[in-house]
Design a protein around this motif. Structure first.
Motif, PDB file in Angstrom:
ATOM      1  N   LYS A  97     -21.966  35.062  39.319  1.00  0.00           N
ATOM      2  CA  LYS A  97     -21.248  34.916  39.703  1.00  0.00           C
ATOM      3  C   LYS A  97     -20.330  37.111  39.538  1.00  0.00           C
ATOM      4  O   LYS A  97     -19.818  37.636  39.973  1.00  0.00           O
ATOM      5  N   ASP A  98     -20.180  36.961  37.935  1.00  0.00           N
ATOM      6  CA  ASP A  98     -19.720  37.969  37.059  1.00  0.00           C
ATOM      7  C   ASP A  98     -20.177  38.937  37.455  1.00  0.00           C
ATOM      8  O   ASP A  98     -19.305  40.330  37.621  1.00  0.00           O
ATOM      9  N   GLU A 100     -22.416  39.907  39.719  1.00  0.00           N
ATOM     10  CA  GLU A 100     -22.192  39.927  41.229  1.00  0.00           C
ATOM     11  C   GLU A 100     -20.814  40.467  41.653  1.00  0.00           C
ATOM     12  O   GLU A 100     -21.448  41.778  41.785  1.00  0.00           O
ATOM     13  N   ALA A 101     -19.928  39.972  41.090  1.00  0.00           N
ATOM     14  CA  ALA A 101     -18.728  40.590  41.047  1.00  0.00           C
ATOM     15  C   ALA A 101     -18.528  42.509  40.921  1.00  0.00           C
ATOM     16  O   ALA A 101     -18.301  43.540  41.608  1.00  0.00           O
ATOM     17  N   GLU A 102     -19.494  42.158  39.703  1.00  0.00           N
ATOM     18  CA  GLU A 102     -18.927  44.007  39.258  1.00  0.00           C
ATOM     19  C   GLU A 102     -20.410  44.683  39.809  1.00  0.00           C
ATOM     20  O   GLU A 102     -19.822  46.080  40.065  1.00  0.00           O
ATOM     21  N   ASP A 105     -17.907  45.352  43.071  1.00  0.00           N
ATOM     22  CA  ASP A 105     -16.892  46.002  42.717  1.00  0.00           C
ATOM     23  C   ASP A 105     -17.370  47.989  42.481  1.00  0.00           C
ATOM     24  O   ASP A 105     -16.938  48.583  43.063  1.00  0.00           O
ATOM     25  N   HIS A 111     -22.249  40.621  49.437  1.00  0.00           N
ATOM     26  CA  HIS A 111     -22.760  39.421  49.332  1.00  0.00           C
ATOM     27  C   HIS A 111     -23.760  39.389  50.429  1.00  0.00           C
ATOM     28  O   HIS A 111     -23.139  39.764  51.582  1.00  0.00           O
ATOM     29  N   THR A 118     -27.502  38.468  46.719  1.00  0.00           N
ATOM     30  CA  THR A 118     -26.801  40.111  46.672  1.00  0.00           C
ATOM     31  C   THR A 118     -27.545  40.737  47.004  1.00  0.00           C
ATOM     32  O   THR A 118     -28.587  40.604  46.932  1.00  0.00           O
TER      33      THR A 118
END
Length: 147
Positions: A97-98, A100-102, A105, A111, A118
């Motif tokens: 998750k971390d 993917e968020a990067e 962003d 997503h 992803t």
């Protein structure tokens, strides 16, 4: 953390959810093929028909007994990544998750609207190829249990 630079330009158009892919800014075929060559050379992986994507997607799997990644590190069975056919050029990977968020962003992907994967935009040039390759490696390490 990957410390990804922002992806230049506007995001490509995507479609989906089924199938889910990229409709603009298509990756040049030779860049797609370079990424695929790197992907399929990862240790222990094997290629097989996808369990979750369009029929001509090229998919990577880890054999049973290799890796200790969580169930979320796989898209179906032991599949952890696939690249879409040449007319699309994007790919789906599983990521922590971390990470993917990067990726999201920094503008390198989105997503999936239904599945827990992803969509990584197809690389448009050699610099973007290196970014996509780093992201694929993160997915591989996640499936192995190294992340």
């Amino acid at each position: 953390m990957l410390s990804l630079p922002p992806r230049p330009g506007a995001a490509p158009r995507v479609f989906g959810p089924a199938p889910h892919g990229q409709a603009s800014q298509i990756s040049p075929i030779m860049v797609q093929e370079e990424l695929w060559e790197r992907m399929r050379a990862l240790p222990f992986v094997y290629m097989a028909p996808t369990l979750v994507s369009v029929s001509h997607a090229r998919s990577l799997f880890l054999p049973e007994g290799i890796g200790t990644g969580p169930a979320e590190a796989f898209q179906g069975g032991r599949e952890f990544a696939h690249i879409h056919p040449h007319h699309d050029g994007s790919l789906h990977v599983t990521l922590p998750k971390d990470i993917e968020a990067e990726v999201i962003d920094a503008g390198w992907g989105v997503h999936h609207p239904v599945q827990d994967v992803t969509l990584i935009y197809g690389p448009r040039n050699s610099a973007e190829l290196e970014i996509a390759w780093r992201i694929v490696q993160e997915s591989y390490w996640y499936a192995l249990g190294a992340k």
